[in-house]
Design a protein around this motif. Structure first.
Motif, short mmCIF file in Angstrom:
data_model
loop_
_atom_site.label_atom_id
_atom_site.label_comp_id
_atom_site.label_asym_id
_atom_site.label_seq_id
_atom_site.Cartn_x
_atom_site.Cartn_y
_atom_site.Cartn_z
N UNK A 1 11.91 52.30 35.62
CA UNK A 1 11.22 51.33 34.81
C UNK A 1 11.96 50.14 34.54
N UNK A 2 13.19 50.19 34.65
CA UNK A 2 14.14 49.02 34.43
C UNK A 2 14.13 48.16 35.86
N UNK A 3 14.12 49.00 36.88
CA UNK A 3 14.13 48.17 38.14
C UNK A 3 12.46 47.37 38.42
N UNK A 4 11.57 47.88 37.78
CA UNK A 4 10.44 47.34 37.85
C UNK A 4 10.52 46.12 37.19
N UNK A 5 10.94 46.12 35.93
CA UNK A 5 11.11 44.89 35.18
C UNK A 5 12.02 43.87 35.66
N UNK A 6 12.85 44.20 36.33
CA UNK A 6 13.97 43.07 37.17
C UNK A 6 12.97 42.63 38.30
N UNK B 1 9.99 42.20 38.50
CA UNK B 1 8.74 41.19 37.81
C UNK B 1 9.41 39.82 37.29
N UNK B 2 10.75 39.91 36.86
CA UNK B 2 11.32 38.62 36.64
C UNK B 2 11.90 37.72 37.92
N UNK B 3 11.96 38.69 38.96
CA UNK B 3 12.62 37.99 40.24
C UNK B 3 11.23 37.14 40.73
N UNK C 1 8.64 36.21 39.09
CA UNK C 1 8.01 35.10 38.17
C UNK C 1 9.10 33.88 38.58
N UNK C 2 10.47 34.23 38.76
CA UNK C 2 11.27 33.07 39.10
C UNK C 2 10.83 32.47 40.29
N UNK C 3 10.61 33.13 41.38
CA UNK C 3 10.27 32.72 42.83
C UNK C 3 8.96 32.03 42.66
N UNK C 4 8.06 32.34 41.87
CA UNK C 4 6.72 31.63 41.81
C UNK C 4 7.00 30.22 40.84
N UNK C 5 7.62 30.52 39.97
CA UNK C 5 8.14 29.14 39.30
C UNK C 5 8.71 28.17 40.26
N UNK C 6 9.83 28.75 40.86
CA UNK C 6 10.58 27.64 41.76
C UNK C 6 9.62 27.13 42.86
N UNK C 7 8.56 27.81 43.32
CA UNK C 7 7.84 27.48 44.31
C UNK C 7 6.86 26.23 43.79
N UNK C 8 6.26 26.35 42.46
CA UNK C 8 5.61 25.34 41.66
C UNK C 8 6.43 24.12 41.63
N UNK C 9 7.81 24.34 41.13
CA UNK C 9 8.45 23.05 40.93
C UNK C 9 8.85 22.43 42.28
N UNK C 10 8.89 23.18 43.50
CA UNK C 10 9.29 22.50 44.65
C UNK C 10 7.90 21.92 45.00
#
Length: 187
Positions: free
Chosen positions: A34-39, A41-43, A45-54
């Motif tokens: 469960x912890x790995x799935x949470x990480x 998800x964070x990774x 979301x960070x990639x999607x946010x980075x792509x939007x910013x770029x």
């Protein structure tokens, strides 16, 4: 002190079969999974946010580049126009003045032409100054600063030449406005 003996109750104890244990494990994932799935998800979301910013930065850079190109184009046109008109005077007057041996004041001849091209150069200067470029777009910042510096220097040069002619002394609107404000409009 003697340890207390363990007493068993009257109910029989039965261990689950291995297939039942495997089914329970599959139904409830271990904590670590469960912890790995949470990480993950964070990774993600960070990639999607980075792509939007770029993507947003790329669009902004595109608009800035278009504004800088427009400024450079306007400046190139004004500069070519100034070079043409100012060059005509020097190219035609210098040989005649050298042959005739007369002293001709070149500024008197160039001033009307400088006044003629000055508004276009001033517009180009204001256009280049108005372009806003984000500081991390280094090449665009360099181009914008170069265009602004050149157009500012060209404006200054043309203002000096335009002010040196005889007609420039009397035809300057700013000077006439100041003269009128001082009450000297009769001259």
């Amino acid at each position: 002190m003697e340890p207390e003996p363990e007493l068993l109750g009257d109910e029989p104890v039965r261990l689950p079969r291995e297939s039942e244990r495997d089914a329970r494990r599959a139904a409830t994932p271990p904590r670590q999974a469960r912890r790995h799935r949470g990480w993950w998800a964070v990774v993600v979301l960070a990639l999607v946010a980075g792509m939007v910013v770029l993507y947003a930065d790329g669009r902004a850079r595109s608009h800035e580049a278009q504004a800088v190109r427009g400024c450079e184009s306007q400046l190139r046109h004004a500069s070519d126009h100034a070079d043409y008109w100012m060059g005509l005077t020097t190219n035609y007057v210098r040989p005649v003045a050298e042959q005739s041996g007369r002293q001709m004041h070149l500024a008197d001849l160039m001033a009307p032409r400088a006044r003629r091209v000055l508004p276009a150069v001033e517009r180009a200067y204001r256009s280049c100054q108005a372009v806003s470029v984000r500081p991390w777009h280094f090449s665009l910042v360099t181009r914008q600063h170069a265009a602004t510096a050149y157009s500012g220097a060209l404006v200054t040069l043309l203002q000096i030449v335009a002010a040196q002619g005889r007609a420039g002394f009397h035809d300057t609107e700013t000077l006439l406005g100041l003269r009128n404000a001082a009450g000297l409009s009769g001259g």
